[in-house]
Design a protein around this motif. Sequence first.
Motif, PDB file in Angstrom:
ATOM      1  N   ASN A 100      -9.411  12.484   1.791  1.00  0.00           N
ATOM      2  CA  ASN A 100     -10.646  11.788   2.149  1.00  0.00           C
ATOM      3  C   ASN A 100     -11.401  11.446   0.870  1.00  0.00           C
ATOM      4  OD1 ASN A 100     -13.334  11.129   2.972  1.00  0.00           O
ATOM      5  ND2 ASN A 100     -12.947  12.134   4.939  1.00  0.00           N
ATOM      6  N   ILE A 101     -11.371  10.189   0.482  1.00  0.00           N
ATOM      7  CA  ILE A 101     -11.996   9.804  -0.789  1.00  0.00           C
ATOM      8  C   ILE A 101     -13.516   9.774  -0.703  1.00  0.00           C
ATOM      9  CG2 ILE A 101     -10.004   8.557  -1.691  1.00  0.00           C
ATOM     10  CD1 ILE A 101     -11.253   5.958  -0.718  1.00  0.00           C
ATOM     11  N   VAL A 102     -14.063   9.743   0.502  1.00  0.00           N
ATOM     12  CA  VAL A 102     -15.526   9.740   0.659  1.00  0.00           C
ATOM     13  C   VAL A 102     -16.089  11.137   0.451  1.00  0.00           C
ATOM     14  CG1 VAL A 102     -17.446   9.271   2.232  1.00  0.00           C
ATOM     15  CG2 VAL A 102     -15.478   7.736   2.168  1.00  0.00           C
ATOM     16  N   THR A 103     -15.428  12.150   1.021  1.00  0.00           N
ATOM     17  CA  THR A 103     -15.876  13.537   0.850  1.00  0.00           C
ATOM     18  C   THR A 103     -15.215  14.206  -0.351  1.00  0.00           C
ATOM     19  OG1 THR A 103     -14.130  14.463   2.258  1.00  0.00           O
ATOM     20  CG2 THR A 103     -16.158  13.730   3.341  1.00  0.00           C
ATOM     21  N   GLY A 104     -14.081  13.656  -0.788  1.00  0.00           N
ATOM     22  CA  GLY A 104     -13.319  14.257  -1.881  1.00  0.00           C
ATOM     23  C   GLY A 104     -12.277  15.252  -1.418  1.00  0.00           C
ATOM     24  N   GLN A 105     -12.228  15.513  -0.109  1.00  0.00           N
ATOM     25  CA  GLN A 105     -11.276  16.489   0.421  1.00  0.00           C
ATOM     26  C   GLN A 105      -9.836  16.080   0.139  1.00  0.00           C
ATOM     27  OE1 GLN A 105     -11.530  17.001   4.655  1.00  0.00           O
ATOM     28  NE2 GLN A 105      -9.959  18.593   4.740  1.00  0.00           N
ATOM     29  N   GLY A 106      -9.089  16.971  -0.490  1.00  0.00           N
ATOM     30  CA  GLY A 106      -7.675  16.741  -0.770  1.00  0.00           C
ATOM     31  C   GLY A 106      -7.399  15.845  -1.961  1.00  0.00           C
ATOM     32  N   LEU A 107      -8.450  15.326  -2.599  1.00  0.00           N
ATOM     33  CA  LEU A 107      -8.252  14.350  -3.669  1.00  0.00           C
ATOM     34  C   LEU A 107      -7.684  14.985  -4.937  1.00  0.00           C
ATOM     35  CD1 LEU A 107      -8.539  11.376  -4.336  1.00  0.00           C
ATOM     36  CD2 LEU A 107     -10.914  11.792  -5.001  1.00  0.00           C
ATOM     37  N   THR A 108      -8.219  16.135  -5.320  1.00  0.00           N
ATOM     38  CA  THR A 108      -7.742  16.809  -6.532  1.00  0.00           C
ATOM     39  C   THR A 108      -6.270  17.155  -6.425  1.00  0.00           C
ATOM     40  OG1 THR A 108      -9.929  17.738  -6.984  1.00  0.00           O
ATOM     41  CG2 THR A 108      -8.047  18.826  -8.011  1.00  0.00           C
ATOM     42  N   GLN A 109      -5.875  17.677  -5.265  1.00  0.00           N
ATOM     43  CA  GLN A 109      -4.476  18.044  -5.061  1.00  0.00           C
ATOM     44  C   GLN A 109      -3.578  16.814  -5.095  1.00  0.00           C
ATOM     45  OE1 GLN A 109      -7.130  18.925  -3.337  1.00  0.00           O
ATOM     46  NE2 GLN A 109      -6.951  20.994  -2.431  1.00  0.00           N
ATOM     47  N   ALA A 110      -4.031  15.735  -4.476  1.00  0.00           N
ATOM     48  CA  ALA A 110      -3.215  14.517  -4.421  1.00  0.00           C
ATOM     49  C   ALA A 110      -2.974  13.938  -5.805  1.00  0.00           C
ATOM     50  CB  ALA A 110      -3.892  13.481  -3.525  1.00  0.00           C
ATOM     51  N   LEU A 111      -3.982  14.010  -6.675  1.00  0.00           N
ATOM     52  CA  LEU A 111      -3.885  13.383  -7.995  1.00  0.00           C
ATOM     53  C   LEU A 111      -3.222  14.271  -9.040  1.00  0.00           C
ATOM     54  CD1 LEU A 111      -5.601  11.234  -6.675  1.00  0.00           C
ATOM     55  CD2 LEU A 111      -7.105  11.258  -8.663  1.00  0.00           C
ATOM     56  N   THR A 112      -2.948  15.517  -8.714  1.00  0.00           N
ATOM     57  CA  THR A 112      -2.321  16.420  -9.676  1.00  0.00           C
ATOM     58  C   THR A 112      -0.963  15.875 -10.128  1.00  0.00           C
ATOM     59  OG1 THR A 112      -3.395  18.356  -8.692  1.00  0.00           O
ATOM     60  CG2 THR A 112      -1.453  18.759 -10.049  1.00  0.00           C
ATOM     61  N   GLY A 113      -0.827  15.674 -11.429  1.00  0.00           N
ATOM     62  CA  GLY A 113       0.426  15.176 -11.992  1.00  0.00           C
ATOM     63  C   GLY A 113       0.607  13.677 -11.926  1.00  0.00           C
ATOM     64  N   ALA A 114      -0.383  12.957 -11.387  1.00  0.00           N
ATOM     65  CA  ALA A 114      -0.260  11.499 -11.258  1.00  0.00           C
ATOM     66  C   ALA A 114      -0.550  10.806 -12.585  1.00  0.00           C
ATOM     67  CB  ALA A 114      -1.203  10.979 -10.184  1.00  0.00           C
ATOM     68  N   GLU A 115       0.256   9.829 -12.915  1.00  0.00           N
ATOM     69  CA  GLU A 115       0.010   9.011 -14.108  1.00  0.00           C
ATOM     70  C   GLU A 115      -0.759   7.745 -13.777  1.00  0.00           C
ATOM     71  OE1 GLU A 115       3.133   8.492 -17.002  1.00  0.00           O
ATOM     72  OE2 GLU A 115       4.347  10.010 -15.999  1.00  0.00           O
ATOM     73  N   VAL A 116      -0.572   7.252 -12.548  1.00  0.00           N
ATOM     74  CA  VAL A 116      -1.222   6.012 -12.122  1.00  0.00           C
ATOM     75  C   VAL A 116      -1.833   6.223 -10.737  1.00  0.00           C
ATOM     76  CG1 VAL A 116      -0.871   3.577 -11.511  1.00  0.00           C
ATOM     77  CG2 VAL A 116       0.384   4.573 -13.433  1.00  0.00           C
ATOM     78  N   VAL A 117      -3.031   5.698 -10.545  1.00  0.00           N
ATOM     79  CA  VAL A 117      -3.672   5.687  -9.232  1.00  0.00           C
ATOM     80  C   VAL A 117      -4.023   4.241  -8.886  1.00  0.00           C
ATOM     81  CG1 VAL A 117      -5.704   6.365  -7.885  1.00  0.00           C
ATOM     82  CG2 VAL A 117      -4.596   8.022  -9.394  1.00  0.00           C
ATOM     83  N   ILE A 118      -3.595   3.814  -7.707  1.00  0.00           N
ATOM     84  CA  ILE A 118      -3.884   2.465  -7.218  1.00  0.00           C
ATOM     85  C   ILE A 118      -4.769   2.605  -5.983  1.00  0.00           C
ATOM     86  CG2 ILE A 118      -2.913   0.310  -6.339  1.00  0.00           C
ATOM     87  CD1 ILE A 118      -0.277   1.069  -7.705  1.00  0.00           C
ATOM     88  N   ASP A 119      -5.959   2.040  -6.038  1.00  0.00           N
ATOM     89  CA  ASP A 119      -6.892   2.135  -4.909  1.00  0.00           C
ATOM     90  C   ASP A 119      -6.946   0.805  -4.175  1.00  0.00           C
ATOM     91  OD1 ASP A 119      -8.876   2.646  -3.089  1.00  0.00           O
ATOM     92  OD2 ASP A 119     -10.521   2.658  -4.552  1.00  0.00           O
ATOM     93  N   VAL A 120      -6.353   0.767  -2.978  1.00  0.00           N
ATOM     94  CA  VAL A 120      -6.406  -0.430  -2.133  1.00  0.00           C
ATOM     95  C   VAL A 120      -7.077  -0.096  -0.802  1.00  0.00           C
ATOM     96  CG1 VAL A 120      -4.426  -1.595  -3.180  1.00  0.00           C
ATOM     97  CG2 VAL A 120      -4.037   0.036  -1.332  1.00  0.00           C
ATOM     98  N   SER A 121      -7.942   0.900  -0.821  1.00  0.00           N
ATOM     99  CA  SER A 121      -8.630   1.321   0.398  1.00  0.00           C
ATOM    100  C   SER A 121      -9.689   0.310   0.807  1.00  0.00           C
ATOM    101  CB  SER A 121      -9.288   2.687   0.175  1.00  0.00           C
ATOM    102  OG  SER A 121     -10.272   2.606  -0.858  1.00  0.00           O
ATOM    103  N   ASN A 122     -10.100   0.389   2.075  1.00  0.00           N
ATOM    104  CA  ASN A 122     -11.183  -0.455   2.559  1.00  0.00           C
ATOM    105  C   ASN A 122     -12.053   0.348   3.509  1.00  0.00           C
ATOM    106  OD1 ASN A 122     -12.730  -2.747   2.646  1.00  0.00           O
ATOM    107  ND2 ASN A 122     -11.248  -4.002   3.750  1.00  0.00           N
ATOM    108  N   ALA A 123     -13.290  -0.053   3.630  1.00  0.00           N
ATOM    109  CA  ALA A 123     -14.247   0.671   4.455  1.00  0.00           C
ATOM    110  C   ALA A 123     -13.940   0.477   5.942  1.00  0.00           C
ATOM    111  CB  ALA A 123     -15.664   0.202   4.153  1.00  0.00           C
ATOM    112  N   PRO A 124     -14.104   1.517   6.757  1.00  0.00           N
ATOM    113  CA  PRO A 124     -13.858   1.376   8.201  1.00  0.00           C
ATOM    114  C   PRO A 124     -14.946   0.577   8.910  1.00  0.00           C
ATOM    115  CG  PRO A 124     -14.618   3.588   7.691  1.00  0.00           C
ATOM    116  CD  PRO A 124     -14.395   2.909   6.378  1.00  0.00           C
TER     117      PRO A 124
END
Length: 254
Positions: free
Chosen positions: A37-61
Amino acid sequence: MKIVVIGGTGLIGKKTVNLLQTKGHQVLSASASTGVNIVTGQGLTQALTGAEVVIDVSNAPSFEDTAVMQFFDHAGRNLATATALAGVKHYVMLSVVGTDSLQDSGYFRAKLVQEQHASQAKTPYTIVRATQFFEFMDAIAGGSTVGNTVHLPTALFQPIAAQDVAAAMVDIALAAPVNGIIDLAGPEKVSMAALIADYLAQKGDTRTLVADSQALYFGLQLNDQSLNPKQHARLGAQTFQSWFASQHGTLTTA
């Protein structure tokens, strides 16, 4: 390399994930449905661990002014912080051509805030501003329909196929960060009213379309520059004709 696609279950996200996997990358599709959940930050740190590139193509509900601002402000802030902490080497964000000049719109005000979070982050970044997608023509027509009549502006725009957007996002993400903005558009500039009239006719839609230079686009007054790149743009390959044929079959000729 490990690449995280934020909004990886959406229209652009799914195509981006597939293209990256075809190239052999380790791809994590991150969205609320996958526990990130990128709005609350839940799970974000774990998801990005070890990532070299992040692509954000999200959109608001929701595109309601307050809700869309909260989404992009919180999400942009959280991603800027999380990418820096994770040591991400390239943060790529999908935005919209015209964002900085269409500030009468709550949606574009929110997108500009999201862009500002990306540009002020400590992570090398690239903001990709794309024009409208061919896949959104039904939504554009629907948002401009009263009764059985569609009122659309005659202003020029340069729409692009979602597949071309995804391909560009992959190429840009795998290249060096520009720490700035890249514009992305379709290969042809055309009147919005004329193109969507053609699109509806080809689908057999019986609504009447009225082309009106004063008609509003989701509440915005447009001119021929509003939705078009102000600088040299990277162009998609698919024309409206080739895109329509791939989605709906061969175009008919009147």
